[in-house]
Design a protein around this motif. Structure first.
Motif, PDB file in Angstrom:
ATOM      1  N   THR A  13       0.834  -1.199   0.000  1.00 41.09           N
ATOM      2  CA  THR A  13       0.000   0.000   0.000  1.00 41.09           C
ATOM      3  C   THR A  13       0.865   1.244   0.000  1.00 41.09           C
ATOM      4  OG1 THR A  13      -1.684  -1.184   1.240  1.00 41.09           O
ATOM      5  CG2 THR A  13      -1.839   1.206   1.225  1.00 41.09           C
ATOM      6  N   ARG A  14       1.917   1.237   0.809  1.00 38.20           N
ATOM      7  CA  ARG A  14       2.816   2.396   0.882  1.00 38.20           C
ATOM      8  C   ARG A  14       3.601   2.577  -0.408  1.00 38.20           C
ATOM      9  NH1 ARG A  14       4.431   0.918   7.051  1.00 38.20           N
ATOM     10  NH2 ARG A  14       2.560   1.809   7.986  1.00 38.20           N
ATOM     11  N   GLN A  15       3.976   1.472  -1.064  1.00 37.18           N
ATOM     12  CA  GLN A  15       4.672   1.574  -2.348  1.00 37.18           C
ATOM     13  C   GLN A  15       3.778   2.226  -3.397  1.00 37.18           C
ATOM     14  OE1 GLN A  15       5.953  -2.311  -3.532  1.00 37.18           O
ATOM     15  NE2 GLN A  15       7.555  -2.441  -1.968  1.00 37.18           N
ATOM     16  N   ARG A  16       2.513   1.846  -3.403  1.00 36.07           N
ATOM     17  CA  ARG A  16       1.577   2.419  -4.365  1.00 36.07           C
ATOM     18  C   ARG A  16       1.378   3.907  -4.104  1.00 36.07           C
ATOM     19  NH1 ARG A  16      -3.563   2.966  -3.262  1.00 36.07           N
ATOM     20  NH2 ARG A  16      -3.525   1.292  -1.741  1.00 36.07           N
ATOM     21  N   ARG A  17       1.221   4.286  -2.842  1.00 37.36           N
ATOM     22  CA  ARG A  17       1.007   5.698  -2.504  1.00 37.36           C
ATOM     23  C   ARG A  17       2.261   6.530  -2.758  1.00 37.36           C
ATOM     24  NH1 ARG A  17      -2.251   4.711   3.113  1.00 37.36           N
ATOM     25  NH2 ARG A  17      -4.213   4.092   2.152  1.00 37.36           N
ATOM     26  N   ASN A  18       3.430   5.918  -2.594  1.00 39.32           N
ATOM     27  CA  ASN A  18       4.682   6.635  -2.759  1.00 39.32           C
ATOM     28  C   ASN A  18       4.928   7.012  -4.216  1.00 39.32           C
ATOM     29  OD1 ASN A  18       7.095   7.743  -1.868  1.00 39.32           O
ATOM     30  ND2 ASN A  18       8.225   5.892  -2.337  1.00 39.32           N
ATOM     31  N   SER A  19       4.377   6.258  -5.148  1.00 41.08           N
ATOM     32  CA  SER A  19       4.613   6.529  -6.563  1.00 41.08           C
ATOM     33  C   SER A  19       3.807   7.720  -7.074  1.00 41.08           C
ATOM     34  CB  SER A  19       4.273   5.295  -7.398  1.00 41.08           C
ATOM     35  OG  SER A  19       2.887   5.026  -7.325  1.00 41.08           O
ATOM     36  N   GLN A  20       2.861   8.193  -6.289  1.00 44.03           N
ATOM     37  CA  GLN A  20       2.028   9.331  -6.699  1.00 44.03           C
ATOM     38  C   GLN A  20       2.644  10.619  -6.163  1.00 44.03           C
ATOM     39  OE1 GLN A  20      -1.806   8.370  -5.143  1.00 44.03           O
ATOM     40  NE2 GLN A  20      -2.105   6.666  -6.538  1.00 44.03           N
ATOM     41  N   LYS A  21       3.607  11.153  -6.885  1.00 43.50           N
ATOM     42  CA  LYS A  21       4.331  12.344  -6.455  1.00 43.50           C
ATOM     43  C   LYS A  21       3.646  13.602  -6.988  1.00 43.50           C
ATOM     44  CE  LYS A  21       7.834  10.238  -4.573  1.00 43.50           C
ATOM     45  NZ  LYS A  21       8.184  10.307  -3.197  1.00 43.50           N
ATOM     46  N   ILE A  22       3.890  14.685  -6.294  1.00 40.35           N
ATOM     47  CA  ILE A  22       3.402  15.993  -6.743  1.00 40.35           C
ATOM     48  C   ILE A  22       4.355  16.509  -7.809  1.00 40.35           C
ATOM     49  CG2 ILE A  22       2.956  18.369  -6.057  1.00 40.35           C
ATOM     50  CD1 ILE A  22       2.287  17.319  -3.281  1.00 40.35           C
ATOM     51  N   GLU A  23       3.802  16.959  -8.918  1.00 35.30           N
ATOM     52  CA  GLU A  23       4.636  17.472 -10.003  1.00 35.30           C
ATOM     53  C   GLU A  23       4.973  18.933  -9.745  1.00 35.30           C
ATOM     54  OE1 GLU A  23       2.886  16.863 -13.793  1.00 35.30           O
ATOM     55  OE2 GLU A  23       2.430  14.764 -13.389  1.00 35.30           O
ATOM     56  N   LEU A  24       6.183  19.317 -10.116  1.00 36.94           N
ATOM     57  CA  LEU A  24       6.586  20.711  -9.985  1.00 36.94           C
ATOM     58  C   LEU A  24       5.963  21.520 -11.118  1.00 36.94           C
ATOM     59  CD1 LEU A  24      10.364  20.329  -9.126  1.00 36.94           C
ATOM     60  CD2 LEU A  24       8.499  20.884  -7.579  1.00 36.94           C
ATOM     61  N   ILE A  25       5.508  22.706 -10.789  1.00 35.93           N
ATOM     62  CA  ILE A  25       4.881  23.580 -11.771  1.00 35.93           C
ATOM     63  C   ILE A  25       5.954  24.477 -12.385  1.00 35.93           C
ATOM     64  CG2 ILE A  25       3.201  25.428 -12.104  1.00 35.93           C
ATOM     65  CD1 ILE A  25       1.679  24.289  -9.724  1.00 35.93           C
ATOM     66  N   ASN A  26       5.980  24.536 -13.707  1.00 38.59           N
ATOM     67  CA  ASN A  26       6.914  25.428 -14.386  1.00 38.59           C
ATOM     68  C   ASN A  26       6.416  26.864 -14.273  1.00 38.59           C
ATOM     69  OD1 ASN A  26       8.542  23.343 -15.222  1.00 38.59           O
ATOM     70  ND2 ASN A  26       7.397  23.028 -17.096  1.00 38.59           N
ATOM     71  N   LEU A  27       7.270  27.722 -13.750  1.00 41.50           N
ATOM     72  CA  LEU A  27       6.909  29.124 -13.612  1.00 41.50           C
ATOM     73  C   LEU A  27       7.623  29.944 -14.669  1.00 41.50           C
ATOM     74  CD1 LEU A  27       6.964  29.582  -9.758  1.00 41.50           C
ATOM     75  CD2 LEU A  27       4.999  29.236 -11.228  1.00 41.50           C
ATOM     76  N   TYR A  28       7.005  31.044 -15.047  1.00 44.84           N
ATOM     77  CA  TYR A  28       7.493  31.920 -16.094  1.00 44.84           C
ATOM     78  C   TYR A  28       7.540  33.332 -15.533  1.00 44.84           C
ATOM     79  CZ  TYR A  28       7.004  34.819 -20.291  1.00 44.84           C
ATOM     80  OH  TYR A  28       7.153  35.762 -21.247  1.00 44.84           O
ATOM     81  N   LYS A  29       8.626  34.048 -15.763  1.00 50.88           N
ATOM     82  CA  LYS A  29       8.735  35.431 -15.303  1.00 50.88           C
ATOM     83  C   LYS A  29       8.280  36.355 -16.424  1.00 50.88           C
ATOM     84  CE  LYS A  29      11.708  38.622 -12.893  1.00 50.88           C
ATOM     85  NZ  LYS A  29      13.030  38.824 -12.287  1.00 50.88           N
ATOM     86  N   ASP A  30       7.213  37.097 -16.171  1.00 50.77           N
ATOM     87  CA  ASP A  30       6.643  37.995 -17.164  1.00 50.77           C
ATOM     88  C   ASP A  30       7.597  39.155 -17.434  1.00 50.77           C
ATOM     89  OD1 ASP A  30       4.322  38.558 -18.819  1.00 50.77           O
ATOM     90  OD2 ASP A  30       4.097  40.345 -17.580  1.00 50.77           O
ATOM     91  N   LYS A  31       7.726  39.553 -18.684  1.00 50.55           N
ATOM     92  CA  LYS A  31       8.671  40.601 -19.071  1.00 50.55           C
ATOM     93  C   LYS A  31       8.258  41.982 -18.573  1.00 50.55           C
ATOM     94  CE  LYS A  31       9.850  38.025 -23.204  1.00 50.55           C
ATOM     95  NZ  LYS A  31       9.667  37.935 -24.649  1.00 50.55           N
ATOM     96  N   LEU A  32       6.968  42.285 -18.627  1.00 52.84           N
ATOM     97  CA  LEU A  32       6.507  43.614 -18.212  1.00 52.84           C
ATOM     98  C   LEU A  32       6.292  43.730 -16.707  1.00 52.84           C
ATOM     99  CD1 LEU A  32       3.914  44.444 -21.001  1.00 52.84           C
ATOM    100  CD2 LEU A  32       6.203  45.344 -20.738  1.00 52.84           C
ATOM    101  N   SER A  33       5.607  42.755 -16.134  1.00 53.71           N
ATOM    102  CA  SER A  33       5.239  42.863 -14.723  1.00 53.71           C
ATOM    103  C   SER A  33       6.324  42.356 -13.782  1.00 53.71           C
ATOM    104  CB  SER A  33       3.959  42.077 -14.467  1.00 53.71           C
ATOM    105  OG  SER A  33       4.198  40.704 -14.676  1.00 53.71           O
ATOM    106  N   LYS A  34       7.291  41.590 -14.292  1.00 52.65           N
ATOM    107  CA  LYS A  34       8.373  41.012 -13.494  1.00 52.65           C
ATOM    108  C   LYS A  34       7.860  40.091 -12.391  1.00 52.65           C
ATOM    109  CE  LYS A  34      11.400  43.670 -15.591  1.00 52.65           C
ATOM    110  NZ  LYS A  34      11.429  43.425 -16.984  1.00 52.65           N
ATOM    111  N   GLN A  35       6.700  39.471 -12.612  1.00 48.77           N
ATOM    112  CA  GLN A  35       6.136  38.531 -11.648  1.00 48.77           C
ATOM    113  C   GLN A  35       6.150  37.135 -12.241  1.00 48.77           C
ATOM    114  OE1 GLN A  35       2.277  39.773 -10.473  1.00 48.77           O
ATOM    115  NE2 GLN A  35       3.022  41.478  -9.242  1.00 48.77           N
ATOM    116  N   PHE A  36       6.191  36.137 -11.357  1.00 47.05           N
ATOM    117  CA  PHE A  36       6.175  34.747 -11.785  1.00 47.05           C
ATOM    118  C   PHE A  36       4.742  34.249 -11.869  1.00 47.05           C
ATOM    119  CE2 PHE A  36      10.441  35.128 -10.051  1.00 47.05           C
ATOM    120  CZ  PHE A  36      11.186  34.475 -11.017  1.00 47.05           C
TER     121      PHE A  36
END
Length: 61
Positions: A13-36
């Motif tokens: 059960t723990r092996q099955r749950r361990n394989s479900q990882k949270i994916e990292l979100i790709n962030l982008y820095k906006d050119k005008l607002s300088k925010q991610f």
């Protein structure tokens, strides 16, 4: 009613749950607002929506 034919061990059960990882979100820095923010999403700043470094929609009251 559905039920398992055999009991699953704690380690399986723990092996099955361990394989479900949270994916990292790709962030982008906006050119005008300088925010991610997330790729392919507009960003709202001061009633104006920016997308790919350009003004996408200018809201007027």
């Amino acid at each position: 009613m559905a039920h398992p034919k055999k009991r699953k061990s704690k380690s399986k059960t723990r092996q099955r749950r361990n394989s479900q990882k949270i994916e990292l979100i790709n962030l982008y820095k906006d050119k005008l607002s300088k925010q991610f923010h997330v790729y392919h999403r507009g960003i709202l700043i001061d009633q104006t929506i920016y997308y790919k470094g350009r003004v996408f929609i200018l809201k007027k009251d």
